[in-house]
Design a protein around this motif. Sequence first.
Motif, PDB file in Angstrom:
ATOM      1  N   GLN A  72      34.969 -11.787 -27.461  1.00 24.32           N
ATOM      2  CA  GLN A  72      36.459 -11.969 -27.354  1.00 24.32           C
ATOM      3  C   GLN A  72      36.746 -12.483 -25.857  1.00 24.32           C
ATOM      4  O   GLN A  72      37.194 -13.382 -25.530  1.00 24.32           O
ATOM      5  N   THR A  73      36.143 -11.458 -25.077  1.00 26.32           N
ATOM      6  CA  THR A  73      36.433 -11.742 -23.541  1.00 26.32           C
ATOM      7  C   THR A  73      35.045 -11.375 -22.601  1.00 26.32           C
ATOM      8  O   THR A  73      34.625 -10.516 -23.187  1.00 26.32           O
ATOM      9  N   ILE A  74      35.085 -11.826 -21.515  1.00 17.16           N
ATOM     10  CA  ILE A  74      33.789 -11.724 -20.714  1.00 17.16           C
ATOM     11  C   ILE A  74      34.565 -11.575 -19.095  1.00 17.16           C
ATOM     12  O   ILE A  74      34.996 -12.292 -18.727  1.00 17.16           O
ATOM     13  N   ASP A  75      34.236 -10.329 -18.731  1.00 19.32           N
ATOM     14  CA  ASP A  75      34.563 -10.166 -17.146  1.00 19.32           C
ATOM     15  C   ASP A  75      33.457  -9.881 -16.391  1.00 19.32           C
ATOM     16  O   ASP A  75      32.318  -9.105 -16.894  1.00 19.32           O
ATOM     17  N   VAL A  76      33.538  -9.820 -15.130  1.00 18.05           N
ATOM     18  CA  VAL A  76      32.603  -9.580 -14.061  1.00 18.05           C
ATOM     19  C   VAL A  76      33.059  -8.266 -13.419  1.00 18.05           C
ATOM     20  O   VAL A  76      34.117  -8.479 -12.873  1.00 18.05           O
ATOM     21  N   ALA A  77      32.263  -7.304 -13.462  1.00 20.53           N
ATOM     22  CA  ALA A  77      32.614  -5.931 -12.807  1.00 20.53           C
ATOM     23  C   ALA A  77      31.614  -5.663 -11.735  1.00 20.53           C
ATOM     24  O   ALA A  77      30.566  -5.773 -11.865  1.00 20.53           O
ATOM     25  N   GLN A  78      32.411  -4.852 -10.524  1.00 23.05           N
ATOM     26  CA  GLN A  78      31.551  -4.487  -9.653  1.00 23.05           C
ATOM     27  C   GLN A  78      31.661  -2.859  -9.356  1.00 23.05           C
ATOM     28  O   GLN A  78      32.562  -2.626  -8.569  1.00 23.05           O
ATOM     29  N   LEU A  83      27.987  -7.703 -16.297  1.00 24.39           N
ATOM     30  CA  LEU A  83      29.067  -8.140 -17.335  1.00 24.39           C
ATOM     31  C   LEU A  83      29.403  -7.470 -18.330  1.00 24.39           C
ATOM     32  O   LEU A  83      28.603  -6.660 -18.859  1.00 24.39           O
ATOM     33  N   ARG A  84      30.535  -7.422 -18.521  1.00 24.22           N
ATOM     34  CA  ARG A  84      31.417  -6.485 -19.762  1.00 24.22           C
ATOM     35  C   ARG A  84      31.876  -7.632 -20.684  1.00 24.22           C
ATOM     36  O   ARG A  84      32.886  -8.075 -20.373  1.00 24.22           O
ATOM     37  N   MET A  85      31.425  -7.553 -21.948  1.00 19.95           N
ATOM     38  CA  MET A  85      31.776  -8.348 -22.975  1.00 19.95           C
ATOM     39  C   MET A  85      32.366  -7.609 -23.675  1.00 19.95           C
ATOM     40  O   MET A  85      32.062  -6.642 -24.406  1.00 19.95           O
ATOM     41  N   ASP A  86      33.661  -7.798 -24.383  1.00 27.05           N
ATOM     42  CA  ASP A  86      34.650  -7.194 -25.400  1.00 27.05           C
ATOM     43  C   ASP A  86      34.034  -7.718 -26.670  1.00 27.05           C
ATOM     44  O   ASP A  86      34.222  -8.953 -26.835  1.00 27.05           O
ATOM     45  N   VAL A  87      33.230  -7.146 -27.521  1.00 24.08           N
ATOM     46  CA  VAL A  87      32.733  -7.567 -28.731  1.00 24.08           C
ATOM     47  C   VAL A  87      33.583  -7.075 -30.042  1.00 24.08           C
ATOM     48  O   VAL A  87      33.719  -5.823 -29.909  1.00 24.08           O
ATOM     49  N   ALA A  88      33.807  -8.082 -30.793  1.00 23.32           N
ATOM     50  CA  ALA A  88      34.665  -7.550 -31.841  1.00 23.32           C
ATOM     51  C   ALA A  88      33.855  -6.685 -32.681  1.00 23.32           C
ATOM     52  O   ALA A  88      32.636  -6.910 -33.170  1.00 23.32           O
ATOM     53  N   GLY A  89      34.484  -5.440 -32.934  1.00 18.74           N
ATOM     54  CA  GLY A  89      33.785  -4.453 -33.938  1.00 18.74           C
ATOM     55  C   GLY A  89      32.851  -3.483 -33.131  1.00 18.74           C
ATOM     56  O   GLY A  89      32.333  -2.552 -33.718  1.00 18.74           O
ATOM     57  N   GLY A  90      32.525  -3.796 -31.783  1.00 14.89           N
ATOM     58  CA  GLY A  90      31.628  -2.798 -30.929  1.00 14.89           C
ATOM     59  C   GLY A  90      32.368  -2.216 -29.883  1.00 14.89           C
ATOM     60  O   GLY A  90      33.614  -2.252 -29.822  1.00 14.89           O
ATOM     61  N   GLN A 134      40.243  -6.396 -16.525  1.00 13.93           N
ATOM     62  CA  GLN A 134      40.060  -6.473 -18.150  1.00 13.93           C
ATOM     63  C   GLN A 134      41.295  -7.535 -18.604  1.00 13.93           C
ATOM     64  O   GLN A 134      42.389  -7.642 -17.979  1.00 13.93           O
ATOM     65  N   THR A 135      40.880  -8.196 -19.644  1.00 14.05           N
ATOM     66  CA  THR A 135      41.670  -9.353 -20.169  1.00 14.05           C
ATOM     67  C   THR A 135      42.428  -9.035 -21.411  1.00 14.05           C
ATOM     68  O   THR A 135      41.441  -8.335 -22.263  1.00 14.05           O
ATOM     69  N   VAL A 136      43.576  -9.034 -21.828  1.00  7.51           N
ATOM     70  CA  VAL A 136      44.372  -8.760 -23.043  1.00  7.51           C
ATOM     71  C   VAL A 136      44.408 -10.023 -23.839  1.00  7.51           C
ATOM     72  O   VAL A 136      45.739 -10.671 -23.567  1.00  7.51           O
ATOM     73  N   PRO A 137      43.645 -10.596 -24.533  1.00  7.82           N
ATOM     74  CA  PRO A 137      43.994 -11.856 -25.237  1.00  7.82           C
ATOM     75  C   PRO A 137      45.110 -11.651 -26.231  1.00  7.82           C
ATOM     76  O   PRO A 137      45.289 -10.624 -26.963  1.00  7.82           O
ATOM     77  N   PRO A 138      45.981 -12.641 -26.516  1.00  2.33           N
ATOM     78  CA  PRO A 138      46.853 -12.874 -27.513  1.00  2.33           C
ATOM     79  C   PRO A 138      46.172 -12.692 -28.866  1.00  2.33           C
ATOM     80  O   PRO A 138      45.360 -13.336 -28.979  1.00  2.33           O
ATOM     81  N   GLY A 139      47.169 -11.839 -29.611  1.00  3.03           N
ATOM     82  CA  GLY A 139      46.395 -11.735 -31.075  1.00  3.03           C
ATOM     83  C   GLY A 139      45.470 -10.677 -31.366  1.00  3.03           C
ATOM     84  O   GLY A 139      45.314 -10.310 -32.453  1.00  3.03           O
ATOM     85  N   ARG A 140      45.178  -9.707 -30.283  1.00  3.33           N
ATOM     86  CA  ARG A 140      44.226  -8.742 -30.371  1.00  3.33           C
ATOM     87  C   ARG A 140      44.803  -7.503 -30.319  1.00  3.33           C
ATOM     88  O   ARG A 140      44.249  -6.583 -30.483  1.00  3.33           O
TER      89      ARG A 140
END
Length: 474
Positions: A105-111, A123-130, A262-268
């Motif tokens: 869904q989204t990919i962020d770089v965290a430190q 890398l922090r990936m928001d994965v649907a259902g995970g 953190q990103t909050v995409p529309p529709g999720r």
Amino acid sequence: MTEPTAPPQTVAVIEKTGDRLHPLTPFVKGWGYFVVAAVAMANNESLRSNLKIAGLGLLAVLIGGILLGALSWWFTKWQLTGDAIRVDSGFLFRRTRIIRFDRIQTIDVAQPFVARLFGMAELRMDVAGGGKSDGKLSYFTEAEASKLRGTLLLRAKGEQAVEHEQLAHEVEAPPLLVVPTGRLLGATLLSSTVLASAAALIWLIVTTMVFEFHVGLFAGLPLLLGVVQPIWKQVVGNHGFTLSETQDGLRTKRGLFDVQRQTVPPGRVQGLLITEPLIWRLIGWSRVDLDIAGVAGSKSDGEDEHEGAQLLPVGERNEVAAVLARVLPGTDLAAIRMHRAPERAKWLRPIGWRYLTYGVDGQVMVTTRGWVSRRTSIVLHHKTQSVRLQQGPIQRRLGLANVHVDTPQGPTDAVALHRDLAEAAQLVEGQADRAREARRTTESPVPVHTQPNPPSPEGSSSSAASPADDSSVR
């Protein structure tokens, strides 16, 4: 004369085994264990008296940690396949994670703090259902992490998304709001947890010094932790909290040592929770949390059991209204007619029954409860997974029932408590119809498979909000 035909050439197929992470990854992940061992040995009187044994013990812990970390790093590899990113890890028990590009869904770089000291990032990936831990990949150099993020975005969303990302980095959007550190500190000090812990700690000190009633030092440690931990989590963790609007949706940035984005995409967005403790309500403050598909944490992830995304740690009423207008465009909570629980509910809630309300409009269902800490739950109709009626033995004698609106796991808990039985049955059928109709008319950019909150096995009946074979949130 025929020319001899050349023998067919055999093409050797070499399987790529994957790349390893940054060599300093074991140290960045495991430095805390060495610090804990050092503190434990420092508190041991026998070891303090024999520095040679203490030094050998610390050296053994350091060498053992380096060896275990090196083994873990050596057997952890990642690689990009045609449709997924694959991560192999573990030297005793092998584990393989396959994250498909179309589920990202989204990919962020965290430190985190220690990683920042060495110029590293994860890398922090928001994965649907995970869960949160399923989408983490650490550590890389900061340049490698940014490059891999661009590659994954290209695979997951296409070239246009990468161009948008590059444009967003070149022209950073101005922040919608920034939460002052003073407000964070004041809100934390005025929270019920800190006030109760501070009051108990003061009582313990007074009884020990004035009345010579020695309870013991260890009795004060949990109380001191109850004061320090919320301050550290809120003030340090949410330091510089900034909310901005990008082409991918709302984006938050926070943290003094560990910078988190953190990103909050529309529709999720599945639901919202507005929390207003008693003292906060008098000042006009509240907190806003979100249920987001694929972001709900769990205890195994190192987070709270039902933690979602924090949209606003503490904000004034006008700030909360502005944020809600962007998350729920077209919805005015003040215009929704709220229905109070019947008066006989005071037998179960002598004081708080007046604050048990619910309301519905064309987009959301809203429930409120609590007079010490007001909780307002907001559920979008097309995100409703099921609706169920629950009735206990005392409720049956009073003709009351609870109506639960189930959503994916997260902070939102929409329950219409202690409703009249006929009203509750009507609400169950009505919400199920609204959810079905909303699913037919509302389009979401990505279908997401989620797990609803488990229903109670006894004393409840449910009405499906969607067809039985439809397990996705649309």
